[in-house]
Design a protein around this motif. Structure first.
Motif, PDB file in Angstrom:
ATOM      1  N   VAL A 126       0.872  -1.173   0.000  1.00 11.19           N
ATOM      2  CA  VAL A 126       0.000   0.000   0.000  1.00 11.19           C
ATOM      3  C   VAL A 126       0.905   1.217   0.000  1.00 11.19           C
ATOM      4  O   VAL A 126       1.930   1.227   0.679  1.00 11.19           O
ATOM      5  CB  VAL A 126      -0.881   0.004   1.271  1.00 11.19           C
ATOM      6  N   SER A 127       0.567   2.240  -0.760  1.00 10.94           N
ATOM      7  CA  SER A 127       1.475   3.384  -0.817  1.00 10.94           C
ATOM      8  C   SER A 127       1.504   4.073   0.542  1.00 10.94           C
ATOM      9  O   SER A 127       0.508   4.127   1.252  1.00 10.94           O
ATOM     10  CB  SER A 127       1.079   4.344  -1.933  1.00 10.94           C
ATOM     11  N   LYS A 128       2.653   4.553   0.877  1.00 14.79           N
ATOM     12  CA  LYS A 128       2.855   5.079   2.225  1.00 14.79           C
ATOM     13  C   LYS A 128       1.985   6.299   2.479  1.00 14.79           C
ATOM     14  O   LYS A 128       1.419   6.475   3.541  1.00 14.79           O
ATOM     15  CB  LYS A 128       4.312   5.459   2.400  1.00 14.79           C
ATOM     16  N   ILE A 171      -8.014   2.731  -1.464  1.00 14.93           N
ATOM     17  CA  ILE A 171      -6.620   2.554  -1.062  1.00 14.93           C
ATOM     18  C   ILE A 171      -5.729   2.594  -2.297  1.00 14.93           C
ATOM     19  O   ILE A 171      -6.055   2.005  -3.326  1.00 14.93           O
ATOM     20  CB  ILE A 171      -6.466   1.214  -0.325  1.00 14.93           C
ATOM     21  N   GLN A 172      -4.620   3.309  -2.170  1.00 11.90           N
ATOM     22  CA  GLN A 172      -3.708   3.379  -3.302  1.00 11.90           C
ATOM     23  C   GLN A 172      -2.623   2.311  -3.152  1.00 11.90           C
ATOM     24  O   GLN A 172      -1.964   2.218  -2.114  1.00 11.90           O
ATOM     25  CB  GLN A 172      -3.056   4.752  -3.371  1.00 11.90           C
ATOM     26  N   MET A 173      -2.471   1.502  -4.193  1.00 13.19           N
ATOM     27  CA  MET A 173      -1.468   0.446  -4.153  1.00 13.19           C
ATOM     28  C   MET A 173      -0.201   0.912  -4.874  1.00 13.19           C
ATOM     29  O   MET A 173      -0.258   1.698  -5.823  1.00 13.19           O
ATOM     30  CB  MET A 173      -1.994  -0.824  -4.843  1.00 13.19           C
ATOM     31  N   SER A 174       0.913   0.372  -4.420  1.00 11.62           N
ATOM     32  CA  SER A 174       2.196   0.703  -5.002  1.00 11.62           C
ATOM     33  C   SER A 174       2.739  -0.541  -5.709  1.00 11.62           C
ATOM     34  O   SER A 174       2.623  -1.647  -5.178  1.00 11.62           O
ATOM     35  CB  SER A 174       3.110   1.104  -3.852  1.00 11.62           C
ATOM     36  N   ASP A 213      -5.377   2.518  -7.808  1.00  5.48           N
ATOM     37  CA  ASP A 213      -6.340   2.347  -6.711  1.00  5.48           C
ATOM     38  C   ASP A 213      -6.731   0.884  -6.579  1.00  5.48           C
ATOM     39  O   ASP A 213      -6.931   0.195  -7.590  1.00  5.48           O
ATOM     40  CB  ASP A 213      -7.598   3.169  -6.990  1.00  5.48           C
ATOM     41  N   LEU A 214      -6.857   0.454  -5.348  1.00  2.00           N
ATOM     42  CA  LEU A 214      -7.287  -0.919  -5.092  1.00  2.00           C
ATOM     43  C   LEU A 214      -8.707  -1.091  -5.636  1.00  2.00           C
ATOM     44  O   LEU A 214      -9.615  -0.339  -5.269  1.00  2.00           O
ATOM     45  CB  LEU A 214      -7.279  -1.160  -3.578  1.00  2.00           C
TER      46      LEU A 214
END
Ligand code: 5AD
Ligand code: SF4
Length: 628
Positions: free
Chosen positions: A477-479, A579-582, A594-595
């Motif tokens: 998950v992006s910090k 939630i933003q995924m990395s 985005d998730l």
């Protein structure tokens, strides 16, 4: 009694891997690793000597520990890695706080020496003496330098270069690699990061670039037997690893002659590099065949024999002797990453000679063109991504030389480029032969100018990604997202939070995204991962590239994305948005998405998914997940 160990790693991925191996060996002996040095009875530093800055950090750490040892005379302090080898026993004289000194070629001996040091410290200080010392008010205690070092030393000296025969003594360091403990549970605990691993294929370096200390600290080039490498990849894959980065200082020089292999106790020994096999013929190694495993052969073997490794990459490449055979294997192997880190160091032919790089600018650029012609296929979602290294302020560098470097950088079109200020290193050829005559002010200016130039180039390179659909490896998950979520929850609970925003870094900085074993804190050039600021110089240790390099503004997001265990289902979707995924492309470009609704981060972390690029930033891509 179980002893707590704190291990801090400086420098390159080779050091990271060494730290991981040492950690697993010591865990097997009952040691526990802690992330707080204050809680450790054994403090170890795995050091880097490539630039002075990295060494200064260690000196200052040791100075602090000397004070601590006055209060805790049983504390055991160890220095391992390149600085131990370069300084040798002089280091013990200057810093008697150090009890254990182990060069990078002798790391298999470290656990035993730490054990000895613990006993020796106890015998150096009998109970009465210790109690007396502790009872003395701090300002009246004897000079801590009077506390004797336990004096446990293992260094290679120059022995690694003395023995020219292939039938060298048993390579005990190989045992450290061979005994790598890989636990599926440990890997799982690290989340996405646990699914990426390093595998060493070559140690040492034979190139002797005049500025570089590595051939002196890591010794002669030694190649591991191919079967040992394949077996290690299999073991990692069985434990859940899907991305392997092969490590070597000049990784494309890998070569193993089976006819000349030596066995000790049934274990085939690593083999010294044989220069005659290295040719600049683009068609590849003429000796390739039954009895020689070339680098191209090795890549092919791993790719075919371990299909569970979904991504195979390697660092660092040397621009000479990189045959089409390697490029062909890369092109024909769908799971091989299209990423090359090929340092140029300078764009001036005159300086390349003084650096002893053994190629000229024309040959370097010819190689990049050749690599692009094989591997750059954006039309099928598979562009080639390039990274470079440049040194500014090498002795005698003129403005014309510097301008030539700018020209090279424009032609090379790197995604990112590490810029270093020349740092004269004791023991190297350059320090003896050339005066460090470029003033620091000039080095700084040139450094800053190249960082700015690379920003522009990086933007152009990234613009090419617009609209592309490509595979990405989801790292976490992006910090920023995680922090915002935490801040929001804390806000709702009326809690005080620290700062929420990450620093904006406009220039390339090196950092690694690879998992750290619990309790092993990684420092890049003295900067602890996950904190502090960084500029480009001195951030990366050694000639091994940060394979998973993050650069620029989004760096902290990516770092955090790789923090073990992060991004699990404990991070709920929030009213603030999805939630933003990395993630990372196979060319090592960071990608955010985005998730998708109905999914938990754990469904994706550590897997490879299809990603469509919507927006390109200089150093990161934004888009959406379009398929598994
Ligand atoms: N000074 C500055 N940079 C150096 N590097 C290696 N030695 C030195 C030095 N003495 C850089 C090179 C290399 C990278 C790992 O570090 O660019 O590729
Ligand atoms: Fe070897 Fe790289 Fe150092 Fe040159 S810069 S001596 S190739 S490690």
């Amino acid at each position: 009694m179980a002893h707590n160990v704190y291990l801090e790693t400086f420098g390159c991925q080779m050091n990271e891997l060494d730290s991981e191996l040492v950690t697993s060996a010591m865990r097997g002996m009952g040691y526990q690793f802690v992330s707080d040095p204050a809680k450790a009875q054994v403090v170890l530093y795995n050091t880097c000597s490539v630039r002075e800055h990295a060494e200064q950090k260690v000196w200052s750490r040791l100075g602090e520990l000397a004070l601590r040892k006055a209060r805790e005379p049983r504390l055991v302090v160890g220095v391992m890695g390149c600085m131990a080898e370069r300084e040798g026993e002089k280091l013990l004289k200057r810093m008697p706080v150090v009890d254990v000194l182990v060069g990078p070629g002798e790391l298999d001996k470290l656990p035993g020496l730490v054990d000895n040091a613990i006993r020796t410290r106890l015998s150096l200080l009998d109970e009465k003496e210790t109690q007396e010392l502790l009872a003395t008010p701090e300002n009246e205690r004897p000079d801590v330098s009077l506390l004797l070092s336990a004096g446990q030393v293992a260094l290679a000296g120059q022995t690694s270069r003395r023995s020219a025969t292939l039938a060298a003594a048993q390579d005990t360091l190989e045992l450290l690699d061979l005994s790598r403990a890989i636990s599926p549970d440990d890997l799982a605990a690290k989340g996405g990061a646990g699914r990426a691993a390093y595998v060493r294929i070559t140690r040492g370096c034979n190139k002797f670039c005049t500025y570089c200390v590595v051939p002196f600290t890591r010794g002669a080039e030694v190649h591991r037997p191919p079967q040992a490498i394949v077996d290690e990849c299999k073991k990692l894959a069985d434990a859940g690893v899907i991305e392997v980065t092969l490590l070597g200082q000049t990784v494309n020089h890998y070569r193993f002659e089976h006819g000349a292999s030596v066995s000790v106790g049934g274990v085939i020994q690593p083999q010294k590099g044989r220069a005659y096999g290295i040719t600049n013929d683009p068609s590849g190694d003429p000796h390739r065949g039954e009895s020689v495993t070339t680098f191209a052969d090795l890549l092919h073997m791993i790719h075919e024999k371990v299909p569970a490794i979904k991504r195979l990459r390697f660092v660092t490449s040397f621009p000479r002797s990189f045959g089409n055979d390697i490029l062909q294997v890369m092109r024909d192997s769908p799971r091989m990453c299209r990423y090359l880190h090929v340092p140029a160091q300078t764009g001036s032919d005159r300086l390349l000679k003084l650096m002893n790089r053994q190629y000229n600018v024309g040959e370097y650029l010819e190689f990049l063109d050749r690599a692009r012609s094989f591997l750059h296929q954006p039309e099928i979602g598979r562009p080639l991504t390039l990274a470079g290294d440049i040194i500014v302020g090498f002795p005698t560098e003129t403005e014309d030389d510097f301008e030539a470097t700018k020209v090279l950088m424009r032609k090379a079109a790197y995604k990112n480029c590490y810029i270093f200020k020349y740092s004269p290193r004791p023991g190297t050829i350059a320090i003896d032969k050339f005066e460090d005559d470029v003033p620091d002010m000039v080095k700084r200016r040139r450094n800053a100018e190249l960082l700015d130039l690379q920003d522009v180039i990086g933007k152009e390179v990234m613009a090419e990604f617009a609209g592309l659909t490509t595979d990405v490896f989801v790292t976490g998950v992006s910090k920023r997202q995680g922090r915002l979520t935490k801040a929001r929850i804390a806000g709702e609970q009326g809690l005080e939070m620290g700062h929420v925003h990450s620093h904006a870094h406009t220039h390339a900085v090196a950092a690694t995204t690879t998992a750290k074993p619990a309790g092993v804190s990684l420092t890049i050039g003295g900067k602890k991962l996950g904190g502090g600021d960084g500029n480009n110089d001195d951030d990366r240790g050694c000639a091994i590239d940060a394979a998973s390099t993050i650069v620029g503004v989004e760096r902290e997001d990516e770092r955090d994305a790789m923090v073990p265990g992060r991004g699990g289902s404990n991070t709920p979707p929030t009213a603030a948005g999805p939630i933003q995924m990395s993630s990372r492309t196979d060319g090592d470009v960071i990608a955010f998405f985005d998730l998708p609704q109905g999914m938990s981060p754990d469904d994706l972390i550590g897997t490879i998914v299809k990603f469509k690029v919507k927006r390109c930033e200089p150093l990161a891509l934004h888009g959406e997940m379009v398929g598994p």
